[in-house]
Design a protein around this motif. Structure first.
Motif, short mmCIF file in Angstrom:
data_model
loop_
_atom_site.label_atom_id
_atom_site.label_comp_id
_atom_site.label_asym_id
_atom_site.label_seq_id
_atom_site.Cartn_x
_atom_site.Cartn_y
_atom_site.Cartn_z
N PRO A 1 47.10 28.45 45.92
CA PRO A 1 48.30 28.08 45.18
C PRO A 1 47.97 27.27 43.92
CG PRO A 1 48.00 26.57 47.00
CD PRO A 1 46.89 27.58 47.09
N LYS A 2 46.67 27.07 43.65
CA LYS A 2 46.23 26.22 42.54
C LYS A 2 45.65 27.02 41.39
CE LYS A 2 44.95 22.65 45.92
NZ LYS A 2 43.89 21.71 46.35
N GLN A 3 45.76 28.35 41.43
CA GLN A 3 45.10 29.18 40.42
C GLN A 3 46.05 30.25 39.87
OE1 GLN A 3 41.82 30.83 42.62
NE2 GLN A 3 40.51 29.03 42.32
N ASN A 4 45.69 30.74 38.68
CA ASN A 4 46.33 31.96 38.19
C ASN A 4 45.95 33.09 39.15
OD1 ASN A 4 47.47 30.88 35.83
ND2 ASN A 4 45.56 31.18 34.67
N VAL A 5 46.94 33.83 39.60
CA VAL A 5 46.66 34.87 40.58
C VAL A 5 47.56 36.08 40.34
CG1 VAL A 5 48.28 33.97 42.31
CG2 VAL A 5 46.35 35.39 43.05
N LYS A 6 47.00 37.25 40.59
CA LYS A 6 47.77 38.50 40.49
C LYS A 6 47.41 39.39 41.67
CE LYS A 6 48.83 42.36 37.37
NZ LYS A 6 48.56 42.99 36.05
N VAL B 1 45.16 44.80 45.39
CA VAL B 1 44.07 44.47 44.47
C VAL B 1 44.34 43.10 43.87
CG1 VAL B 1 42.86 45.14 42.37
CG2 VAL B 1 43.62 46.90 43.98
N LYS B 2 43.36 42.23 43.96
CA LYS B 2 43.52 40.86 43.48
C LYS B 2 42.90 40.69 42.09
CE LYS B 2 42.03 36.15 44.33
NZ LYS B 2 40.98 35.34 44.97
N ASN B 3 43.68 40.09 41.22
CA ASN B 3 43.22 39.71 39.88
C ASN B 3 42.59 40.86 39.10
OD1 ASN B 3 44.13 37.14 40.44
ND2 ASN B 3 42.10 36.29 40.89
#
Length: 380
Positions: A304-309, A260-262
């Protein structure tokens, strides 16, 4: 004086031998009581006579060995095993059955009431040392009375005559939401091991090999094998892939697991044919992602340029097995520096595999992670 003692001893022996001769000549013996009554026993029915009271039964040796709710009532059964060497009379032993009324909810709290009682042992029932004792068929003579199903969360509790819990069989929701409905729950090895889903084998030993079998889950929301062996091992925003690592000693089906992303969208879900080997890797890439991935069905959006979870969730869709987060405190998807883009082609990798913290490393799609190239830096 010496002659007198010898004579007394001779007479004593003669009396004892004569008594046994008298017993052998009779078919009954009588135990007389103070109230002038007597209990009568057939000598042929007595295995032994002793002035020493028998030792109490060791009920800790009595175990639930197999529970099967498969088929119609005559086919269902409970199987006990005595793992000790001494016989155990089952008088007063009890089995309690508790199950949810639907295919959801929590594991029932233990409630040993008559409403949940399904069997009480009688004086004519005994589990021989090292042997099985089976209750086959609901409502059969001397068998169990309550329904038994393979399609519910359930708790089976075995107690001794004093009401102490001896053993339990617990079945939680399996990964496929009760997808396994044609199997019994069998201890492997017999009497001592955990319960596994197996083909029913009433009144027969289960054996010692659990190879290829699925363990019956006992904790709600946690599929077997234990999911703590699975981790997110590498996230690469340039190669557009997420790598999962299995630190365990057995292969694990990834059916129903998801990434699950973000905290908002499902990026990937494992299919029925998806398996990760023991000590192995399974890598999911976006379409056009790095070479060497196992599949290219990941949704778009790794950067690679963003806040990510990324969260790895178990098949229940609720339990977070592991996660990776890179954030400067802003919202997921917000831009963040440094961007670790094309000029600094690093992935976010556990160093070492499976157990280390996430570090910058040269990408290693579907292979052991490279050595750390430094900390992941996030500037606000």
């Amino acid at each position: 004086m010496k002659t007198k003692n010898i004579l007394c001893a001779f007479l004593t022996v003669a009396f004892v031998l004569g008594s046994f001769a008298g017993i052998n000549a009779q078919s009954k013996i009588y135990v007389h009581k103070k109230n002038k009554t007597a209990d009568e026993y057939n000598i042929a029915d007595l295995d032994s006579i002793s002035f020493t009271p028998p030792a109490g039964a060791d009920y800790s040796k009595l175990k639930l060995n197999e529970v099967s709710g498969v088929g119609d009532d005559p086919d269902k059964f409970y199987e006990l095993i005595n793992i000790g060497t001494a016989d155990i009379n089952l008088a007063g032993c009890k089995i309690y059955y508790q199950a949810n009324s639907s295919t959801g909810g929590d594991i029932p709290d233990i409630n040993l009431t008559d409403a949940n009682l399904t069997w009480t042992g009688s004086t004519t029932q005994s589990a021989a040392g090292g042997r099985l004792f089976s209750l086959i068929g609901r409502n059969a003579s001397g068998s169990f009375t309550r329904g038994l199903t393979a399609q519910r969360i359930l708790v089976i509790t075995l107690t001794d005559p004093d009401g102490n819990i001896i053993d339990q069989c617990i079945r939680a929701e399996d990964a496929g939401t009760y997808a396994i409905t044609d199997k019994s729950f069998s201890r492997i090895p017999d009497g001592t091991g955990p319960f596994y889903f197996t083909t029913p084998t009433p009144d027969a030993l289960n054996g010692t090999s659990a190879t290829g079998l699925i363990q019956v889950p006992t904790t709600q929301g946690i599929p077997e094998p234990a999911p703590e062996t699975l981790v997110i091992n590498e996230v690469d925003g340039n190669g557009k892939f997420v790598e999962i690592y299995n630190s365990g000693t057995e292969a694990i089906s990834l059916e129903g697991y998801s990434l699950v992303k973000n905290e908002a969208s499902t990026w990937w879900t494992g299919k029925a044919t998806t398996t990760i080997a023991a000590g192995g890797y399974y890598t999911i890439a976006q379409s056009g992602g790095a070479n060497g991935a196992d599949e290219y069905n990941g949704a778009s959006g790794i950067s690679p340029k963003q806040n990510v979870k990324f969260e790895l969730k178990s098949p229940d869709g609720k339990t977070v097995v592991d996660y990776f987060a890179r954030t400067n405190g802003g919202n997921w998807g917000n831009s963040v520096t440094p961007d670790y883009g094309a000029g600094t082609p690093y992935s976010f990798s556990r160093c070492p595999d499976g157990t280390g913290d996430f570090q910058l490393a040269v990408p290693s799609c579907n292979a052991a992670n490279n050595a750390s190239a430094g900390d992941i830096v996030t500037n606000p």
